[in-house]
Enzyme design. Structure first.
Site, PDB file in Angstrom:
ATOM      1  N   HIS A 288       0.812  -1.219   0.000  1.00 31.62           N
ATOM      2  CA  HIS A 288       0.000   0.000   0.000  1.00 31.62           C
ATOM      3  C   HIS A 288       0.850   1.277   0.000  1.00 31.62           C
ATOM      4  O   HIS A 288       2.037   1.238   0.336  1.00 31.62           O
ATOM      5  CB  HIS A 288      -0.888   0.011   1.250  1.00 31.62           C
ATOM      6  N   ARG A 339      -5.535   0.670   4.923  1.00 29.69           N
ATOM      7  CA  ARG A 339      -4.524   1.228   4.030  1.00 29.69           C
ATOM      8  C   ARG A 339      -4.355   0.418   2.749  1.00 29.69           C
ATOM      9  O   ARG A 339      -4.058   0.965   1.691  1.00 29.69           O
ATOM     10  CB  ARG A 339      -3.192   1.413   4.774  1.00 29.69           C
ATOM     11  N   GLU A 366      -1.088  -7.333   7.277  1.00 34.34           N
ATOM     12  CA  GLU A 366       0.331  -7.189   7.598  1.00 34.34           C
ATOM     13  C   GLU A 366       0.704  -8.199   8.687  1.00 34.34           C
ATOM     14  O   GLU A 366      -0.162  -8.690   9.417  1.00 34.34           O
ATOM     15  CB  GLU A 366       0.606  -5.752   8.069  1.00 34.34           C
ATOM     16  N   HIS A 465       0.618  -5.689   2.045  1.00 35.98           N
ATOM     17  CA  HIS A 465       1.559  -5.026   2.963  1.00 35.98           C
ATOM     18  C   HIS A 465       2.997  -5.495   2.722  1.00 35.98           C
ATOM     19  O   HIS A 465       3.209  -6.535   2.082  1.00 35.98           O
ATOM     20  CB  HIS A 465       1.162  -5.345   4.401  1.00 35.98           C
TER      21      HIS A 465
HETATM   22  O1  LIG Z   1       3.603  -2.938  10.138  1.00 35.56           O
HETATM   23  C1  LIG Z   1       4.263  -1.998   9.666  1.00 35.56           C
HETATM   24  O2  LIG Z   1       4.523  -0.981  10.303  1.00 35.56           O
HETATM   25  C2  LIG Z   1       4.749  -2.084   8.213  1.00 35.56           C
HETATM   26  C3  LIG Z   1       5.916  -2.960   8.038  1.00 35.56           C
HETATM   27  O3  LIG Z   1       6.922  -2.608   8.873  1.00 35.56           O
HETATM   28  P1  LIG Z   1       8.408  -3.137   8.613  1.00 35.56           P
HETATM   29  O4  LIG Z   1       8.351  -4.614   8.463  1.00 35.56           O
HETATM   30  O5  LIG Z   1       8.906  -2.447   7.357  1.00 35.56           O
HETATM   31  O6  LIG Z   1       9.155  -2.694   9.833  1.00 35.56           O
HETATM   32  O7  LIG Z   1       3.749  -2.674   7.458  1.00 35.56           O
HETATM   33  P2  LIG Z   1       2.987  -2.001   6.237  1.00 35.56           P
HETATM   34  O8  LIG Z   1       3.348  -0.538   6.239  1.00 35.56           O
HETATM   35  O9  LIG Z   1       3.462  -2.663   4.963  1.00 35.56           O
HETATM   36  O10 LIG Z   1       1.539  -2.277   6.485  1.00 35.56           O
END
Ligand SMILES: O=C(O)[C@@H](COP(=O)(O)O)OP(=O)(O)O
Length: 536
Positions: A288, A339, A366, A465
């Site tokens: 996203h 998102r 995610e 994600h």
């Molecule tokens: O959970 C989060 O903060 C990020 C990934 O974090 P990192 O693995 O890059 O630390 O997920 P996304 O922005 O893709 O939803």
């Protein structure tokens, strides 16, 4: 110094407010044009006032959260909160309490639930609580509409002379300034509160001292590679020498396990093997656009944050690029986090393909970052070291410490209605996940739902994600457990995979767009885990 700072802040505010709404120009405007101007100004007040209202709600929510976090800190420091009285209540009494809002605030749900022994009674209570929450949400919606309508009453333009219209334009323009100034002040408060929440969460995290050192991954690596590393040759940061030394027992172990399909391809003299296999399907993966917490460098994970302004633009740019390159989608899959859904919508809108079906599943969510959720990566790196943060973020099978009920975002996540719609019971949803565990929950969905669509010839976009896409890439490209650590996806960049009839890649993945910008964006994501000081 404080006076100078206050002056500076005042100028900044004036600059921002003036830039959003430039001075009024009415000279030479006809009655019709003045009426249009009134309507435009009225609409703008609505927009700014809505933003102001929503921020005010956020401030109230944040204030409560700060209070709770402060209380938690006091408790953790040893000063105990007076224990809640466990009142033995019958189910009927409790149902009464739920339906009577004046009693609702007083009910100690947790204590009471424990006294309700039978399972069906608990279910009944939970259902009632869900209805109450829904009702409360509706009431808040109505209250919002009523307040906004009160503040900006409908426009009456009929019968107004040119002079009246000019006066009205001036009045409306002035009103915009007033509302926008309020919005600006509240916005500043939200930012300040967010920072405070972040600091308090960090403090709690430290006080709990719960952080276990994640088990180091034993990476099989050749003796030569290790000697190279020790002598200063370029090696991956994630190599754990101690663990590796133990694994290097015999010279035979020099043979590195090669599971990355790209390495196999290299071993078979490069690109020739790609051309032998036909590209049958195209699959697009997309992380996203930038979310609000990506911007703040906080682990967002299962907290439902919307796209930032830049994130909206990234998603729109992505849609425009895909359109320019002539791609057409038949089906889009997203997670159940806003998102990824918002990104899918913006991409489809920019492509003029809004009609394309969008299918959502929590299995594309995610990775669940457990108790790290809400914390700032750079601060974690400062506290625990960059290596550890990298392990948490990029290793294949390290699971971060799980989230528990005392976590500031626990209820926000698990009380959300969307998690009652999943194909597993709420209590069986993860509390923390490694990348491996993401793949474990994602694969059944991929096999049962996505693969048949692709094999039916549909061009699929998966808008998800960073880590759910990495898990899928690992699976599709056969990337090894070690090498997956160096795969990072930037936000808003489409990844094109060309697959053969068995859904095996026939050429390297392509990140579409300006390659220099993509490399810079990847570096930016990697650098989020560096221990640079954040501005206070
Ligand atoms: O959970 C989060 O903060 C990020 C990934 O974090 P990192 O693995 O890059 O630390 O997920 P996304 O922005 O893709 O939803």
């Amino acid at each position: 110094m404080l006076v100078a700072e206050a002056e500076e802040k005042k100028h900044e505010k004036e600059r921002v407010v003036n830039a959003s709404f430039p001075p009024l120009k009415m000279a030479g405007l006809s009655v019709q044009e003045l009426q249009d101007l009134c309507k435009d100004l009225h609409r703008k007040i609505d927009v700014v006032d809505e933003a102001r209202y929503d921020m005010q709600i956020k401030v109230a929510k944040n204030d409560t959260e700060i209070q709770t976090l402060n209380q938690k800190i006091i408790e953790l420091k040893g000063v105990k909160r007076p224990s809640l009285k466990r009142v033995k209540k019958t189910t009927d009494d409790m149902l009464g309490a739920y339906t009577d809002t004046s009693k609702l605030m007083k009910a100690d749900f947790k204590a009471n639930l424990k006294t309700v022994k039978k399972e069906d009674e608990k279910t009944k209570l939970l259902k009632m609580a869900a209805v109450m929450l829904e009702k409360e949400k509706e009431e808040k919606k109505h209250e919002r509409e009523a307040t906004l309508n009160d503040k900006v009453p409908a426009l009456q333009l009929s019968g107004l002379s040119m002079q009246d219209l000019q006066a009205m334009c001036k009045e409306l323009h002035h009103k915009i300034d007033v509302v926008d100034e309020e919005r600006y002040d509240i916005d500043a408060k939200v930012t300040k509160n967010n920072k405070e929440i972040e600091n308090l969460s960090l403090k709690i995290f430290e006080l709990k001292g719960k952080m276990k050192r994640p088990a180091l991954k034993r990476v099989k690596i050749s003796a030569d590679a290790m000697l190279g590393a020790l002598l200063g040759a370029k090696v991956k940061e994630s190599v754990d020498f101690k663990a590796n030394l133990k694994t290097v027992k015999k010279e035979e172990e020099k043979k590195e396990e090669v599971t990355d399909w790209r390495k196999n391809v290299d071993a078979m003299s490069g690109f020739c093997c790609f051309v032998l296999r036909m590209s049958k399907y195209k699959l697009f993966l997309l992380r996203h656009g930038e979310g609000a917490w990506n911007k703040e460098n906080r682990f967002c994970s299962w907290v439902d944050q919307k796209l930032s302004e830049d994130g909206v633009k990234e998603a729109q740019d992505c849609g425009r690029l895909l359109k320019e390159q002539g791609y057409k989608f038949d089906l889009v899959f997203t997670s159940i986090l806003s998102r990824s859904i918002q990104t899918a919508w913006l991409v489809l809108e920019a492509m003029g393909q809004e009609w394309v079906p969008v299918v959502k599943s929590w299995r594309l969510n995610e990775r669940h970052y457990g108790s790290l959720i809400g914390l700032n990566r750079a601060e974690m790196a400062l506290q625990h070291g960059e290596e550890k943060v990298k392990l948490w973020r990029r290793s294949y099978d390290v699971t971060p410490p799980p989230i528990d009920e005392s976590h500031p975002y626990f209820l926000e996540i698990y009380n959300d209605r969307r998690y009652t719609t999943c194909d597993v019971a709420k209590e069986n949803l993860p509390r923390a996940e490694s990348l491996k565990e993401v793949l474990d929950r994602l694969l059944p969905y991929w096999d049962s739902t996505v693969v048949p669509e692709i094999k039916n010839g549909r061009t699929v976009l998966i808008s998800a994600h960073g880590n759910s896409c990495r898990a899928l890439l690992k699976h599709l490209e056969g990337i090894s457990d070690v090498d997956i650590a160096s795969v990072t996806l930037p936000t808003g960049i489409p990844v094109l995979l060309e697959l053969d009839e068995n859904l095996k890649p026939v050429k390297p993945r392509q990140l579409l767009g300006d390659q220099a910008k993509i490399q810079a964006a990847i570096k930016k994501v990697e650098d989020q885990g560096k221990a640079k000081q954040t501005a206070t």
